[in-house]
Design a protein around this motif. Structure first.
Motif, short mmCIF file in Angstrom:
data_model
loop_
_atom_site.label_atom_id
_atom_site.label_comp_id
_atom_site.label_asym_id
_atom_site.label_seq_id
_atom_site.Cartn_x
_atom_site.Cartn_y
_atom_site.Cartn_z
N GLY A 134 20.43 81.75 58.18
CA GLY A 134 19.08 82.25 58.48
C GLY A 134 19.07 83.36 59.52
O GLY A 134 18.22 84.26 59.48
N ILE A 135 20.04 83.33 60.43
CA ILE A 135 20.04 84.31 61.53
C ILE A 135 20.17 85.75 61.01
O ILE A 135 19.68 86.69 61.64
CB ILE A 135 21.15 83.96 62.56
CG1 ILE A 135 20.85 84.67 63.87
CG2 ILE A 135 22.54 84.29 62.03
CD1 ILE A 135 21.51 84.06 65.08
N HIS A 136 20.78 85.92 59.86
CA HIS A 136 20.90 87.29 59.31
C HIS A 136 19.50 87.83 58.97
O HIS A 136 19.21 89.00 59.23
CB HIS A 136 21.73 87.27 58.02
CG HIS A 136 23.19 87.07 58.26
ND1 HIS A 136 24.00 88.03 58.81
CD2 HIS A 136 24.00 86.02 57.98
CE1 HIS A 136 25.24 87.59 58.86
NE2 HIS A 136 25.27 86.36 58.38
N LEU A 137 18.66 86.99 58.37
CA LEU A 137 17.33 87.46 57.98
C LEU A 137 16.39 87.47 59.18
O LEU A 137 15.49 88.31 59.26
CB LEU A 137 16.77 86.59 56.84
CG LEU A 137 17.62 86.59 55.57
CD1 LEU A 137 16.90 85.84 54.45
CD2 LEU A 137 17.96 88.01 55.11
N LEU A 138 16.62 86.55 60.13
CA LEU A 138 15.87 86.61 61.39
C LEU A 138 16.14 87.96 62.06
O LEU A 138 15.21 88.65 62.49
CB LEU A 138 16.31 85.46 62.30
CG LEU A 138 15.70 85.44 63.70
CD1 LEU A 138 14.22 85.12 63.64
CD2 LEU A 138 16.41 84.40 64.59
N ASP A 139 17.41 88.33 62.14
CA ASP A 139 17.81 89.60 62.76
C ASP A 139 17.13 90.78 62.06
O ASP A 139 16.61 91.68 62.71
CB ASP A 139 19.34 89.72 62.67
CG ASP A 139 19.83 91.08 63.12
OD1 ASP A 139 19.73 91.36 64.32
OD2 ASP A 139 20.30 91.85 62.26
N MET A 140 17.13 90.74 60.74
CA MET A 140 16.54 91.84 59.97
C MET A 140 15.03 91.91 60.21
O MET A 140 14.47 92.99 60.44
CB MET A 140 16.85 91.59 58.48
CG MET A 140 16.62 92.75 57.58
SD MET A 140 17.69 94.14 57.94
CE MET A 140 16.69 95.47 57.28
N ALA A 141 14.37 90.75 60.18
CA ALA A 141 12.91 90.72 60.37
C ALA A 141 12.54 91.23 61.76
O ALA A 141 11.60 92.02 61.92
CB ALA A 141 12.39 89.30 60.16
N LEU A 142 13.29 90.79 62.78
CA LEU A 142 12.99 91.22 64.15
C LEU A 142 13.21 92.71 64.31
O LEU A 142 12.45 93.40 64.99
CB LEU A 142 13.88 90.48 65.15
CG LEU A 142 13.71 88.97 65.24
CD1 LEU A 142 14.77 88.38 66.14
CD2 LEU A 142 12.33 88.60 65.73
N SER A 143 14.24 93.19 63.66
CA SER A 143 14.56 94.62 63.75
C SER A 143 13.44 95.46 63.12
O SER A 143 13.06 96.51 63.64
CB SER A 143 15.90 94.86 63.07
OG SER A 143 16.07 96.20 62.78
N LEU A 144 12.89 94.98 62.00
CA LEU A 144 11.80 95.73 61.35
C LEU A 144 10.49 95.57 62.11
O LEU A 144 9.67 96.49 62.12
CB LEU A 144 11.61 95.22 59.90
CG LEU A 144 12.78 95.42 58.95
CD1 LEU A 144 12.46 94.81 57.59
CD2 LEU A 144 13.10 96.91 58.79
N GLY A 145 10.30 94.42 62.74
CA GLY A 145 9.01 94.13 63.37
C GLY A 145 8.99 94.36 64.87
O GLY A 145 8.01 94.02 65.53
N GLY A 146 10.08 94.89 65.44
CA GLY A 146 10.09 95.21 66.87
C GLY A 146 10.20 94.01 67.78
O GLY A 146 9.74 94.04 68.92
N GLY A 147 10.81 92.93 67.28
CA GLY A 147 10.99 91.74 68.12
C GLY A 147 9.91 90.71 67.83
O GLY A 147 9.00 90.94 67.05
#
Ligand SMILES: NC(=O)c1ccc[n+]([C@@H]2O[C@H](COP(=O)([O-])OP(=O)(O)OC[C@H]3O[C@@H](n4cnc5c(N)ncnc54)[C@H](O)[C@@H]3O)[C@@H](O)[C@H]2O)c1
Length: 338
Positions: free
Chosen positions: A178-191
């Motif tokens: 899950g951390i891979h998609l968490l990382d991607m989502a945070l990167s797109l959404g600014g944290g």
């Protein structure tokens, strides 16, 4: 050519070593593996120098260290590599707490060495397309993200394996995939602003859980739902919804043996389309980006900013906390350490 030692020849250490045999930029030339018979056999087969200890690797005349060890060793091993003036690529998660990850980052900054991280999903062409569509405004305002990265590879591990324990793996499905998609989502959404998450062992006796689900409020108020299961066959989907369109990426196989992606999208008034993307090698692309940054001696050249790397650990820790206390965790109230 960056010459590296790999530390830990388990599942992922072997995958990375074999992957880098194709590279003109970075090559594994030595390895450390405490299971001596496994380590020596793999080194013999792959033409690597087998080293007896991590200290021995740090003393070798090498440019970089690649860490594919259990999570609990990452902080100390990153710090030791940095203090030995070696660039360091650490597998995800960098660490299991923001404080620990920050200590590791600080050591790299102070020693002026480049820190890479195993978030290779950022290097997948469809993921790069999503980022571009958001940046160009083609998706409009970011509204929602849905991600699910699941697999059942850990079912074959013995019950006492570190990946199944809380001490070793923390929130298991999140640290595993899950951390891979968490990382991607945070990167797109600014944290992230806040996280509510749950993690249960529904189908196994994994102490670190097999069914993770989270609801994340991102910096701009958009929400991300990131889920991961460890007791269902491989499944990976990442979908981004904006005010002008949406895009959905389905992986055909696990990144250890990529076979491409199916990408569905609907932009503006256009009819929805489905495009098949051929396989690329994101693990190779990530390590080559690390090698280029290391060769230039420039952390800024590496595509994953340090701040984002820490954001991901911060959100991981908040999610784990939420799974344990059942509360929404607000990240703004957490201390900024760098
Ligand atoms: N990026 C990805 O997609 C991906 C995929 C799988 C694993 N990983 C990451 O790779 C890391 C390793 O995971 P794995 O599944 O390969 O685990 P594993 O248990 O299969 O391998 C870990 C290896 O490290 C060795 N080891 C243990 N302690 C050590 C020490 N102190 N020094 C040197 N070696 C030591 C073990 O003997 C073992 O061979 C984890 O951080 C994991 O999250 C990343």
């Amino acid at each position: 050519m960056i010459r590296a030692a790999i530390i830990g020849l388990g599942w992922w250490g072997k995958i990375i070593t074999k992957t880098l045999e194709k590279s003109e930029k970075i090559r594994v030339v030595a390895a450390v593996e405490p299971n001596e018979s496994v380590g020596r056999a793999f080194c013999m087969e792959s033409g690597l120098l087998y080293l007896p200890s991590y200290t021995a690797a740090l003393e070798e005349d090498l440019d970089a260290i690649i860490l594919t060890t259990p999570h609990r060793f990452h902080e100390d091993q990153v710090i030791q590599a940095a203090n030995s003036k070696k660039h360091v690529f650490c597998e995800k998660p960098l660490s299991l707490s923001l404080e620990s990850a920050t200590r590791a980052v600080k050591a790299c900054v102070m020693n002026d060495v480049v820190l890479g991280i195993g978030h290779e999903r950022r290097f997948e062409p469809p993921m790069q397309l999503v980022r571009k569509l958001l940046q160009d405004g083609a998706l409009g305002e970011l509204l929602q993200i849905e991600g699910n990265f699941s697999q059942n590879k850990l079912l074959k591990l013995p019950p006492d394996n570190w990946r199944l324990s809380r001490a070793g793996a923390g929130c298991g499905p999140l640290t595993a995939t899950g951390i891979h998609l968490l990382d991607m989502a945070l990167s797109l959404g600014g944290g992230a602003q806040s996280i509510y998450a749950s993690n249960k062992a529904l189908a196994t006796s994994f102490e670190s859980g097999d069914s993770f689900s989270s609801h994340i409020t991102l910096a701009n108020g958009a929400v991300a739902s990131i889920n991961a299961l460890l007791a269902t066959p491989f499944y990976s989907r990442f979908a981004v919804f904006g005010s002008r369109g949406w895009i959905e990426i389905r992986d055909k196989s696990h990144v250890e043996a990529p076979t491409g992606w199916t990408v569905l999208s609907s932009l503006g008034e256009q009819e929805p389309t489905m495009v098949e993307y051929p396989a690329t090698d994101p693990v190779l692309a990530n390590l080559e980006a690390f090698a280029t940054a290391a060769r230039q001696g420039s952390q800024q050249s590496y595509p994953i900013p340090i701040e984002e790397l820490l954001n991901t650990v911060d959100a991981y820790e908040a999610a784990y906390e939420s799974t344990l206390n059942g509360q929404i965790v607000h990240l703004g109230s957490r201390p900024k350490l760098l």
